[in-house]
Motif scaffolding. Structure first.
Motif, short mmCIF file in Angstrom:
data_model
loop_
_atom_site.label_atom_id
_atom_site.label_comp_id
_atom_site.label_asym_id
_atom_site.label_seq_id
_atom_site.Cartn_x
_atom_site.Cartn_y
_atom_site.Cartn_z
N GLY A 123 0.82 -1.21 0.00
CA GLY A 123 0.00 0.00 0.00
C GLY A 123 0.85 1.26 0.00
O GLY A 123 0.53 2.25 -0.67
N LEU A 124 1.96 1.23 0.72
CA LEU A 124 2.86 2.39 0.74
C LEU A 124 3.48 2.64 -0.63
O LEU A 124 3.67 3.79 -1.03
N VAL A 125 3.81 1.56 -1.35
CA VAL A 125 4.37 1.72 -2.69
C VAL A 125 3.32 2.33 -3.63
O VAL A 125 3.64 3.17 -4.48
N LEU A 126 2.07 1.93 -3.48
CA LEU A 126 1.01 2.52 -4.30
C LEU A 126 0.84 4.00 -3.98
O LEU A 126 0.62 4.83 -4.87
N ILE A 127 0.93 4.36 -2.69
CA ILE A 127 0.88 5.78 -2.31
C ILE A 127 2.07 6.52 -2.92
O ILE A 127 1.94 7.65 -3.41
N ALA A 128 3.24 5.87 -2.91
CA ALA A 128 4.43 6.47 -3.51
C ALA A 128 4.21 6.70 -5.01
O ALA A 128 4.57 7.76 -5.54
#
Length: 297
Positions: free
Chosen positions: A162-167
């Motif tokens: 999820g953090l990579v998608l936010i990135a």
């Protein structure tokens, strides 16, 4: 144009295409090098320190070669937008680096390829660009690709995904800001402002989670910092010689290459679901690029 000029033009086109492929190879190697350097640094330093030292290396390079841009920098054009763009980009880098540390390299790069979808969405919201049917289908295809990669329900979904998608969303928003900045600022000035703003941001963040730095960390600092600068420079050089519809599928080769590096360097299993889901994301965006290119013609 005479017939004698045609072979010469064809040779130049082939030469330019070959050069573009070489620049793309350097770009992919640089992105993967930056990822490995960042992961190795994160083994002994905090992620906030990783961002700072990556920017610090960039600052040293800019001070050495960027003096010619000083007159433009002194004009302070759109400085507020530069600050906003780099705050967003810095936060995106933070989340992306967490993903590099926590997830297999191939998974990070596959999820990062959702960025064109975010660019289209933010361009529609902020720049009032029309969200075309091909982009809508690309968004749907990208969402399906993400589901294939993370496979919710088969196991606990790693929050780092999820953090990579936010990135990726942050990188997309950052590109929208860059698109606006290029109307009044040169690409070189945009890079200089990025380093000048993100280096202090990185230092402030690093001081809140500082670990002892050792001499053995310096080589990885150089790999991460020089890799970051080289990746974007080489990609820009490739885009001068190749169309985006050619660059996109070539750039996707980062995913299998990252899988190979992860396998040999870190013992990461090569996950075919990641390659399959990443392929869906790639094809969705690639078809959208081809459709919009045909419409513009």
């Amino acid at each position: 144009m005479t017939s004698t000029n045609l072979p010469s033009a064809d040779v130049e086109a082939r030469k330019s295409f070959g050069q573009g492929l070489i620049w793309m190879a350097f770009s992919m190697a640089s992105f993967i090098g930056m990822s490995v350097g960042s992961r190795e640094l994160a083994a002994t330093l905090s992620i906030r320190q990783v961002l700072f030292f990556r920017a610090l290396v960039g600052l040293i390079v800019i001070l050495a070669v960027g003096r010619m841009l000083l007159p433009e920098i002194r004009k302070m054009k759109l400085v507020k937008l530069h600050v906003l763009r780099n705050v967003v980009h810095f936060c995106a880098q933070y989340f992306w680096t967490i993903g590099i540390v926590m997830l297999p390299l191939a998974s990070v790069f596959a999820l990062e390829f959702t960025m064109p979808i975010w660019v289209a969405l933010f361009a529609w919201i902020l720049l009032k660009e029309r969200l075309s049917a091909p982009r809508i289908f690309a968004t749907i295809g990208g969402f399906i690709g993400v589901l294939v990669i993370v496979r919710p329900g088969t196991a606990m979904v790693d929050p780092a995904a999820g953090l990579v998608l936010i990135a990726a969303a942050g990188y997309g928003l950052s590109l929208i800001f860059v698109k606006r900045l290029t109307r009044d600022c040169s690409p070189g000035a945009i890079v200089v402002w990025m380093i000048l703003i993100q280096a202090p941001l990185g230092l402030i963040a690093a001081l809140t989670d500082w670990h002892d730095v050792h001499l053995s960390d310096v080589p990885w600092m150089l790999v991460a910092g020089l890799g970051a600068l080289s990746a974007h420079y080489c990609q820009a050089q490739a885009l001068k010689r190749l169309e985006a519809s050619v660059v996109m599928p070539i750039d996707f080769l980062r995913v299998p290459f990252a899988a190979v590096v992860g396998y040999y360097a870190y013992g990461e299993a090569i996950d075919l679901w990641v390659l399959f889901g990443g392929g869906i994301i790639l094809l969705s965006n690639y078809r959208a690029v081809l459709a919009e290119r045909a419409r513009s013609r």
